[in-house]
Design a protein around this motif. Structure first.
Motif, PDB file in Angstrom:
ATOM      1  N   HIS A 160      45.998   8.720  67.283  1.00  4.65           N
ATOM      2  CA  HIS A 160      46.695   8.932  66.011  1.00  4.65           C
ATOM      3  C   HIS A 160      45.777   8.884  64.785  1.00  4.65           C
ATOM      4  O   HIS A 160      46.206   9.240  63.686  1.00  4.65           O
ATOM      5  CB  HIS A 160      47.824   7.917  65.864  1.00  4.65           C
ATOM      6  CG  HIS A 160      48.856   8.043  66.942  1.00  4.65           C
ATOM      7  ND1 HIS A 160      49.860   8.980  66.901  1.00  4.65           N
ATOM      8  CD2 HIS A 160      49.013   7.375  68.113  1.00  4.65           C
ATOM      9  CE1 HIS A 160      50.608   8.877  67.991  1.00  4.65           C
ATOM     10  NE2 HIS A 160      50.118   7.915  68.737  1.00  4.65           N
ATOM     11  N   VAL A 191      49.671  -4.293  60.386  1.00  7.48           N
ATOM     12  CA  VAL A 191      50.361  -4.048  61.650  1.00  7.48           C
ATOM     13  C   VAL A 191      50.412  -5.349  62.437  1.00  7.48           C
ATOM     14  O   VAL A 191      49.372  -5.981  62.674  1.00  7.48           O
ATOM     15  CB  VAL A 191      49.633  -2.972  62.477  1.00  7.48           C
ATOM     16  CG1 VAL A 191      50.407  -2.679  63.762  1.00  7.48           C
ATOM     17  CG2 VAL A 191      49.431  -1.703  61.665  1.00  7.48           C
ATOM     18  N   GLN A 215      45.442   4.024  71.341  1.00 11.48           N
ATOM     19  CA  GLN A 215      46.444   4.485  70.373  1.00 11.48           C
ATOM     20  C   GLN A 215      45.788   4.914  69.058  1.00 11.48           C
ATOM     21  O   GLN A 215      46.199   5.900  68.443  1.00 11.48           O
ATOM     22  CB  GLN A 215      47.461   3.374  70.122  1.00 11.48           C
ATOM     23  CG  GLN A 215      48.284   3.008  71.347  1.00 11.48           C
ATOM     24  CD  GLN A 215      49.317   1.941  71.049  1.00 11.48           C
ATOM     25  OE1 GLN A 215      50.249   2.180  70.273  1.00 11.48           O
ATOM     26  NE2 GLN A 215      49.157   0.764  71.631  1.00 11.48           N
ATOM     27  N   PRO A 269      53.242  -7.497  65.472  1.00 12.05           N
ATOM     28  CA  PRO A 269      54.581  -7.554  66.089  1.00 12.05           C
ATOM     29  C   PRO A 269      55.430  -8.724  65.594  1.00 12.05           C
ATOM     30  O   PRO A 269      56.647  -8.721  65.807  1.00 12.05           O
ATOM     31  CB  PRO A 269      54.263  -7.723  67.585  1.00 12.05           C
ATOM     32  CG  PRO A 269      52.913  -8.378  67.608  1.00 12.05           C
ATOM     33  CD  PRO A 269      52.176  -7.843  66.423  1.00 12.05           C
ATOM     34  N   ARG A 282      51.306   2.930  66.221  1.00 14.37           N
ATOM     35  CA  ARG A 282      51.079   4.361  65.990  1.00 14.37           C
ATOM     36  C   ARG A 282      51.361   4.739  64.540  1.00 14.37           C
ATOM     37  O   ARG A 282      50.589   5.456  63.908  1.00 14.37           O
ATOM     38  CB  ARG A 282      51.937   5.188  66.943  1.00 14.37           C
ATOM     39  CG  ARG A 282      51.510   5.067  68.404  1.00 14.37           C
ATOM     40  CD  ARG A 282      52.498   5.706  69.345  1.00 14.37           C
ATOM     41  NE  ARG A 282      53.782   4.994  69.310  1.00 14.37           N
ATOM     42  CZ  ARG A 282      54.837   5.322  70.044  1.00 14.37           C
ATOM     43  NH1 ARG A 282      54.778   6.377  70.845  1.00 14.37           N
ATOM     44  NH2 ARG A 282      55.960   4.627  69.970  1.00 14.37           N
ATOM     45  N   GLU A 283      52.468   4.239  64.023  1.00  9.03           N
ATOM     46  CA  GLU A 283      52.809   4.506  62.627  1.00  9.03           C
ATOM     47  C   GLU A 283      51.775   3.884  61.691  1.00  9.03           C
ATOM     48  O   GLU A 283      51.361   4.493  60.702  1.00  9.03           O
ATOM     49  CB  GLU A 283      54.193   3.926  62.325  1.00  9.03           C
ATOM     50  CG  GLU A 283      54.601   3.993  60.852  1.00  9.03           C
ATOM     51  CD  GLU A 283      55.850   3.189  60.571  1.00  9.03           C
ATOM     52  OE1 GLU A 283      56.050   2.793  59.403  1.00  9.03           O
ATOM     53  OE2 GLU A 283      56.624   2.925  61.514  1.00  9.03           O
ATOM     54  N   THR A 333      54.346  -3.056  59.234  1.00  7.33           N
ATOM     55  CA  THR A 333      55.017  -2.421  60.356  1.00  7.33           C
ATOM     56  C   THR A 333      54.617  -3.091  61.663  1.00  7.33           C
ATOM     57  O   THR A 333      53.505  -3.618  61.783  1.00  7.33           O
ATOM     58  CB  THR A 333      54.684  -0.911  60.429  1.00  7.33           C
ATOM     59  OG1 THR A 333      55.370  -0.328  61.549  1.00  7.33           O
ATOM     60  CG2 THR A 333      53.202  -0.674  60.594  1.00  7.33           C
ATOM     61  N   GLY A 334      55.512  -3.041  62.619  1.00 12.42           N
ATOM     62  CA  GLY A 334      55.191  -3.502  63.960  1.00 12.42           C
ATOM     63  C   GLY A 334      54.796  -2.370  64.878  1.00 12.42           C
ATOM     64  O   GLY A 334      54.457  -2.599  66.046  1.00 12.42           O
ATOM     65  N   ASP A 335      54.819  -1.145  64.367  1.00 13.17           N
ATOM     66  CA  ASP A 335      54.528   0.053  65.153  1.00 13.17           C
ATOM     67  C   ASP A 335      53.063   0.435  64.969  1.00 13.17           C
ATOM     68  O   ASP A 335      52.666   0.883  63.883  1.00 13.17           O
ATOM     69  CB  ASP A 335      55.442   1.188  64.699  1.00 13.17           C
ATOM     70  CG  ASP A 335      55.337   2.424  65.585  1.00 13.17           C
ATOM     71  OD1 ASP A 335      54.218   2.734  66.059  1.00 13.17           O
ATOM     72  OD2 ASP A 335      56.366   3.090  65.794  1.00 13.17           O
TER      73      ASP A 335
END
Length: 410
Positions: free
Chosen positions: A133, A35, A129, A37, A69-70, A65-67
Motif C-alpha cells: 500500500h 496506527v 502490507q 489496534p 492498510r488505511e 486508525t487501527g487499520d
C-alpha cells in the motif's frame, strides 16, 4: 508529506510529535497517521498529538486508525515502534531469565530472544502490507531488538533502516559536557545495536575523548553504570548495555533485589495516559523523559529528512555490514556512522575494532543469525541453539532450561 507510525498508541509518541513540532523546518510534515489496534489508548495519544501540534502552530493533521492498510497508504515513511505483547510480555522477558541466574533484559540475552521470537513475524507481516500500500515508503525501525528486526526486514527485501537513540544520546551528552552545539560533535561509534563503543569524540574534527575521560571520567562512568577504571583502561565509552556483559553477576543480583523495570514502566505509562487524557495538557510531559527514548524524535527527524531530502549527511544507524567490519558476514546488521541519501544508508569506514571488542561483536552477531532463524522457522532446538550461542547464556543446561521456559510463556 505523510508519515505513519505503527505502534502510534505508544506513550513514546508525544516525544516524536515534540520533535516534529520543534524541527518543522527540517521535515515538511503535512499528515501524521497513528496506527494501533488499542483504540482507547490510541485516541488518547492522538488527542495529545493534535493539541501539541496546534499549540506549536504546526499545520499537520493527525489521524488515528487501527487499520494498517488505511494508515500506511501513500506514506513516504512508516516508523515502527511496536511492542508485541505489551508490558506483560516485557515483564516475562525480564523475569524468566533470572530464574536461571541470567540477566533479565528485554533487548538482549534470553529476554531479547523472547522479544525477537514474538516480534519478527509481526513486523514482517506489517512490512508486507506496507509494501503493498506504500511501495516507495521507507521503513524506519525503532522496534527492539533493532538489529535482529532490521536484518529480518532487509533479508525480506524491504526498504528499511534501523534506528536507536544510544548514539544521539551520547552525542548530546558529550556536547553538553563540552559546552558546544551538538552539530560540532561526531562520534567514533561502532558495533552492533545495544553492543557499541564510542572510541572517539571529535569536536570540530579533533578527538577530545582522552580529555573527557580524564576530566569527566567519573561522571561518564556513572552514566553507563561501569567503573571509571574500566573506561580508563579501555580508552573508550561502552554503551550502558555493555554493563550486562561486563558486570553480569552484579546486575543479576540487583535485578533480583528490585522490582522489574517493566513494572516501573507500566506505572509510568498509566500516569502518562492520564496526562494525555487531560485536554489542558498540550506539551510533552517531563515524566516522559523517565520513560526512556531521549532524543528519539531528533534522531528520527534527522534520518527521515535525510532520506527524503537526499542530504548525504552522516548519522549513526543500523545497516548492512557490507565489509565495514571485515570479520563479520556482509549481510550482518551493524550500528555505525553512515551516509544517508535518498538511496538509503551507506556505512562509512571505521577504524578496525580491537580484539577486545571484535570478539564480543562476532559472538553476538552469530547469535543474532541464529535468533532470526528461530524467529522465522520456530522450534525448540533452534531457540536452544540461539541461547547456547549467546554470551549471556552460553551453558547447555541453561539454554535447554530457558528454551523450555520461553516456550511455556508463549
Amino acid at each position: 508529506m505523510k508519515l505513519a507510525v505503527v505502534g502510534g498508541g505508544s506513550t513514546y509518541t508525544p516525544e516524536l510529535v515534540d520533535g516534529f513540532a520543534r524541527l518543522r523546518d527540517e521535515l515538511p510534515l503535512t499528515e501524521l497517521v497513528l496506527v494501533d489496534p488499542a483504540a482507547e489508548r490510541l485516541e488518547l495519544v492522538a488527542g495529545m498529538a493534535r493539541r501539541m501540534l496546534r499549540a506549536a502552530g504546526h499545520p499537520a493533521t493527525v489521524t488515528a486508525t487501527g487499520d494498517v492498510r488505511e494508515g500506511v497508504a501513500g506514506a513516504a515513511v512508516v516508523l515502527l515502534q511496536l511492542r508485541v505483547g505489551g508490558q506483560a510480555a516485557r515483564a516475562s522477558d525480564e523475569t524468566l531469565p533470572l530464574q536461571c541466574g541470567c540477566v533479565g533484559q528485554e533487548t538482549t540475552g534470553a529476554g531479547g530472544l523472547a522479544k525477537a521470537l514474538r516480534t519478527v513475524p509481526v513486523v514482517l507481516d506489517l512490512a508486507r502490507q506496507i509494501r503493498a500500500h506504500a511501495p516507495e515508503a521507507w521503513i524506519v525501525d525503532f522496534t527492539n531488538p533493532v538489529g535482529i528486526v532490521t536484518r529480518a526486514l532487509l533479508d525480506a527485501g524491504h526498504r528499511a533502516i534501523g534506528l536507536c537513540n544510544v548514539a544521539i544520546g551520547f552525542q548530546r551528552r558529550f556536547a553538553a559536557m563540552l559546552g558546544v552545539e551538538p552539530s560540532r560533535v561526531a562520534l567514533g561509534h561502532a558495533g552492533l545495536n545495544h553492543l557499541t563503543w564510542v572510541r572517539a569524540v571529535w569536536l570540530d574534527g579533533e578527538d577530545v575523548l582522552p580529555d573527557l575521560l580524564r576530566e569527566r571520567g567519573q561522571e561518564i562512568a556513572a552514566d553507563v553504570g561501569l567503573p571509571r577504571a574500566l573506561l580508563s583502561r579501555l580508552g573508550a565509552v561502552p554503551s550502558y548495555y555493555l554493563r550486562y556483559y561486563y558486570a553480569h553477576d552484579l546486575v543479576v543480583a540487583e535485578q533480583r533485589a528490585e522490582p522489574p523495570r517493566a513494572a516501573q514502566v507500566a506505572a509510568m505509562e498509566r500516569e502518562l495516559l492520564q496526562l494525555y487524557a487531560d485536554p489542558s495538557v498540550d506539551a510533552k510531559p517531563e515524566l516522559l523523559a523517565r520513560r526512556g527514548g531521549a532524543f528519539y524524535s531528533e534522531a528520527a527527524v534527522a534520518l527521515i529528512a535525510s532520506l527524503l531530502g537526499d542530504r548525504g549527511d552522516t548519522q549513526v544507524v543500523n545497516v548492512r555490514n557490507g565489509g565495514t567490519l571485515p570479520f563479520l558476514p556482509d549481510d550482518a546488521v551493524i550500528e555505525v556512522p553512515a551516509r544517508i541519501t535518498a538511496s538509503g544508508a551507506e556505512p562509512l569506514p571505521v577504524a578496525p575494532l580491537e580484539p577486545l571488542y571484535a570478539g564480543l561483536v562476532a559472538h553476538v552477531s552469530a547469535y543474532e543469525t541464529l535468533a532470526l532463524d528461530a524467529a522465522l522457522r520456530g522450534g525448540r532446538d533452534r531457540v536452544t541453539d540461539a541461547l547456547l550461542a549467546h554470551p549471556l547464556v552460553g551453558q547447555e543446561h541453561l539454554a535447554r532450561e530457558l528454551a523450555g521456559l520461553l516456550e511455556a510463556a508463549g
